[in-house]
Motif scaffolding. Sequence first.
Motif, mmCIF file in Angstrom:
data_model
loop_
_atom_site.group_PDB
_atom_site.id
_atom_site.type_symbol
_atom_site.label_atom_id
_atom_site.label_comp_id
_atom_site.label_asym_id
_atom_site.label_seq_id
_atom_site.Cartn_x
_atom_site.Cartn_y
_atom_site.Cartn_z
ATOM 1 N N GLU A 40 0.831 -1.206 0.000
ATOM 2 C CA GLU A 40 0.000 0.000 0.000
ATOM 3 C C GLU A 40 0.870 1.262 0.000
ATOM 4 O OE1 GLU A 40 -2.592 -0.451 3.372
ATOM 5 O OE2 GLU A 40 -4.006 -1.706 2.250
ATOM 6 N N PRO A 41 1.309 1.707 -1.182
ATOM 7 C CA PRO A 41 2.176 2.889 -1.236
ATOM 8 C C PRO A 41 1.497 4.167 -0.755
ATOM 9 C CG PRO A 41 1.488 2.216 -3.446
ATOM 10 C CD PRO A 41 1.076 1.117 -2.512
ATOM 11 N N HIS A 42 0.152 4.204 -0.767
ATOM 12 C CA HIS A 42 -0.518 5.425 -0.317
ATOM 13 C C HIS A 42 -0.210 5.729 1.145
ATOM 14 C CE1 HIS A 42 -3.453 2.237 0.742
ATOM 15 N NE2 HIS A 42 -3.672 2.996 1.806
ATOM 16 N N ARG A 43 0.197 4.710 1.922
ATOM 17 C CA ARG A 43 0.545 4.957 3.318
ATOM 18 C C ARG A 43 1.702 5.937 3.438
ATOM 19 N NH1 ARG A 43 0.033 -0.210 7.261
ATOM 20 N NH2 ARG A 43 -1.894 -1.140 6.453
ATOM 21 N N ILE A 44 2.612 5.910 2.481
ATOM 22 C CA ILE A 44 3.749 6.830 2.522
ATOM 23 C C ILE A 44 3.290 8.250 2.238
ATOM 24 C CG2 ILE A 44 6.047 7.326 1.595
ATOM 25 C CD1 ILE A 44 5.751 4.708 3.249
#
Length: 582
Positions: free
Chosen positions: A514-518
């Motif tokens: 889940e790259p959106h967490r970054i």
Amino acid sequence: MTQPKTLYAAHAALIEQVLTELVAEGTLPAGTSFANVTLEPPRDPAHGDLATNAAMVLAKPAGLNPRALAEAITAKLASRPGIAGAAIAGPGFINLRLAPEAWLAELRAIASLGTDYGRSDMGEGRVVNIEYVSANPTGPMHMGHCRGAVVGDALAGLLEFAGHRVIKEYYVNDAGAQVDVLARSVHLRYREALGASVTIPEGLYPGEYLVPVGQQLAAEFGEAYAAAPESDWLPLFRTRAVTAMMDMIRADLATVGIQHDLFSSEAELQASGKVDAAEKWLREHDLVYDGVLEAPKGKAPPEDWEPVSLPLFRSTRFGDDQDRPIKKSNGAWTYFGADLAYHFQKAQTADALVDIWGADHAGTVKRIKAAVAALTSADGGAPKPFEVKLVQMVQLMKGGQPFKMSKRAGNFVTLADMVELVGKDVVRFTMLTRKPDAQMDFDFDKVVEASKDNPVFYVQYAHARIRSTLRKAAEMGIVPSDAALDRLGAEELALVARAAQFPREIELAARAREPHRIAFYLNDLAGDLHSYWNLGNDRPEKRFIVEQDRDLTAARLFLGDAIGQVIRGGLGVLGVAAVESM
């Protein structure tokens, strides 16, 4: 030179050391697994700096009272260097408060590691194949493809940063009927380039992007295929059209910073016999059999419906609600059959697979996951990890209204149009500001607005503020220094605490794919930086630059430089540039 261990990793190791001691002493039984022990920031910072569930998850297997185990753990932790306090909360959670020197050590670690701060070896070099975009090669990239493209590419960057080797793959769907439609559309543009008056009928592709393809073919072949039967030109025009479209697609993706490692052709896959080989392998492993599909459920079957024997994949063995055909009654491969062979091919060179799909394909997730589980475990091993990440469409807005514009496509907004309007970094970061499976509005007015409501601006402005401050201080002859870090107060250490979460966020985001967490984390870090900055508006002694106190200024500049490094690192993982000024 050994790299410094980051704060969360160091304290996780400390907790494991304490638990190991308790095993040695007999408080915990031999062989106790610490796999479910976590270390994280408490939800309420007033409770401490770090929290662990160690006593909660280990008490029951050990036959102990959680609070009693927590007392044994805190007794050991309280005496360790860098721990200012250890307290038990509720039924047995443990909250730790760190001494200031622990935060200052982390600040120095950020400076020492530089661009490697947050980088992890968690992946241990395992190969992950990420297939994303994979749009039909029938036209330019449009906004229906954009979100999945960015999510896939950012995930690739994240997994590489977390220690994986990544194959970024695009599956070229060049074997279906849509490619014949493309070839016929190009033939009309070819005739048009030769001087014929043509009308694009419904069902063909009307976009002007096909005009230069037709012109090139006219220049090369002249009148040779103008009046020829379709069977003479269709294969050639299909190949040339797909090649031209893929060149266009690569160029469009490059505008948003995306480059794939591998382009796999469906037509080549079928021509090579790999789909037939996959069917043979599946039959040998009793995963495909000849059977008759049930009549459609919930309604009377059509008058022309007949029970036909088809090769069926045993997907019910793996959680699907019915077995699925891999071929049609005419012998052609179903989409599922071709996809099954394609995933079999991908699994040969990867330890794990990830597909990024549009949400409209949700109905086929279960069957393809069943197929991959079967294909990768039929020889007795565990199935290879395989995930499908679904991405919702994006609603384009401008002036409060749905936005439609195209220079060359006819009826949709192209990716190239979007990048030209707002820039690559705005497109990439904005696509990651919501979970991919949530609906999203892309508001052209908002994404270029210089306000805290625009997350792209908010994060980049935080970095630009830091860089501007460093330049101003340099003009005054003051550079960052860690000589007087002990003069930093609680507000400054709170910034370090947020920055220290970056390595942990990288690993959590990588595990969850889940790259959106970054992006969410960077927004929080930027918010903390802006809040600290605003303290100086009312309290001049809290500004980064205090002209009459050069030592304190140098220490705060050291802090600011480190925060800027973390922002740059996070943006870099997402493929977004960190601006120097705004």
